[in-house]
Design a protein around this motif. Sequence first.
Motif, PDB file in Angstrom:
ATOM      1  N   PHE A  79      13.844 -18.943 -29.046  1.00 38.48           N
ATOM      2  CA  PHE A  79      12.791 -18.721 -30.032  1.00 38.48           C
ATOM      3  C   PHE A  79      11.472 -18.351 -29.349  1.00 38.48           C
ATOM      4  N   TYR A  82      11.763 -14.835 -28.094  1.00 39.73           N
ATOM      5  CA  TYR A  82      11.644 -13.890 -29.209  1.00 39.73           C
ATOM      6  C   TYR A  82      10.195 -13.736 -29.632  1.00 39.73           C
ATOM      7  N   ILE A 106      17.914  -6.490 -36.440  1.00 37.86           N
ATOM      8  CA  ILE A 106      18.441  -7.833 -36.198  1.00 37.86           C
ATOM      9  C   ILE A 106      19.830  -8.043 -36.803  1.00 37.86           C
ATOM     10  N   TRP A 166      16.504 -12.545 -31.386  1.00 38.10           N
ATOM     11  CA  TRP A 166      16.633 -13.275 -32.646  1.00 38.10           C
ATOM     12  C   TRP A 166      18.092 -13.544 -33.014  1.00 38.10           C
ATOM     13  N   THR A 170      19.703 -17.110 -33.724  1.00 40.29           N
ATOM     14  CA  THR A 170      20.417 -17.379 -34.968  1.00 40.29           C
ATOM     15  C   THR A 170      21.811 -17.925 -34.709  1.00 40.29           C
TER      16      THR A 170
END
Length: 299
Positions: A79, A82, A106, A166, A170
Amino acid sequence: MEQRDKNIFYIMLFFAMFSWGASWVNVKVLSSYIDEFDMIFIRFGITAITLLPVIMILKKSLKIDLKTFMLALFASIAFIAYMKYFFLGTKFGTAALGGALVTSMIPINTFVILAIFGSRDAKKKDYFALSLGAIGVLTMLDIWDSHLKDILVIQNLYFLFASILWPIFTIISSKSRKISPIVFSFYIYVITVVLDGIFFVDFHAIHYSGFDTIFWINMLVISIVASTFANTVYFLGIERLGAGNVSSFIFLVPFSAILLSAIFLHEHIGISIIIGTVMTLYAVKILNNIKFKSIKHRL
């Protein structure tokens, strides 16, 4: 769930997705005040603080086991990476291109990564969608009227890195199934703030006196509206309406980023960005089997 309650959720989802698009504009403004790591610390510190009452109101348990904590730790690292490239790409590039390029790439990159590791099977329609998405991305970058050196500028590479990081974030986050997604997000924000504060932030170098009204408006919007509010609505929407109903709202993000960039930043929006975004989002629709319902049917 009654239709009236669904309608309220649809309206809230609209504003949530709009605020995600607006975050690109917020970051562009904030980049003239602070660096990427200061922004991460302040933004997600505020988000974690404001998310805690939401968790209490929803009566979600804060208990976390070691495995889930480790997932949150690795997710936080991805994170931070990113957010770094999201910030730098927007600072040196345009919020409109970043919002269109990254948010539409993404889902495509997520599909590709999952397919490479065997978690998704690619069919003929998927190869067509990936090809269409690739053409859409190249169109957004205006490759047809530009030289290669103009395409491989640093801000575009930052956007590319962000669109890859990302999906990694995820995929790691998706492994957490023992606690509420909202609670898991809370731990990610807390860990992100701690790691960022320890390793990257020079608190003595932050020019606090320069934080004017414009700074705080953008910081509070991106922290509370685009993070606390939008993420809460998104997760509750999936829980109560189903992922299928919520997924189509994602398409509002790039277009809201483009629109708001033109309005507030006076960025020039070329026709190539619009066409490329439409092509790429249609590829996303094919890849994820997203079906749209008419507004009349929803409302």
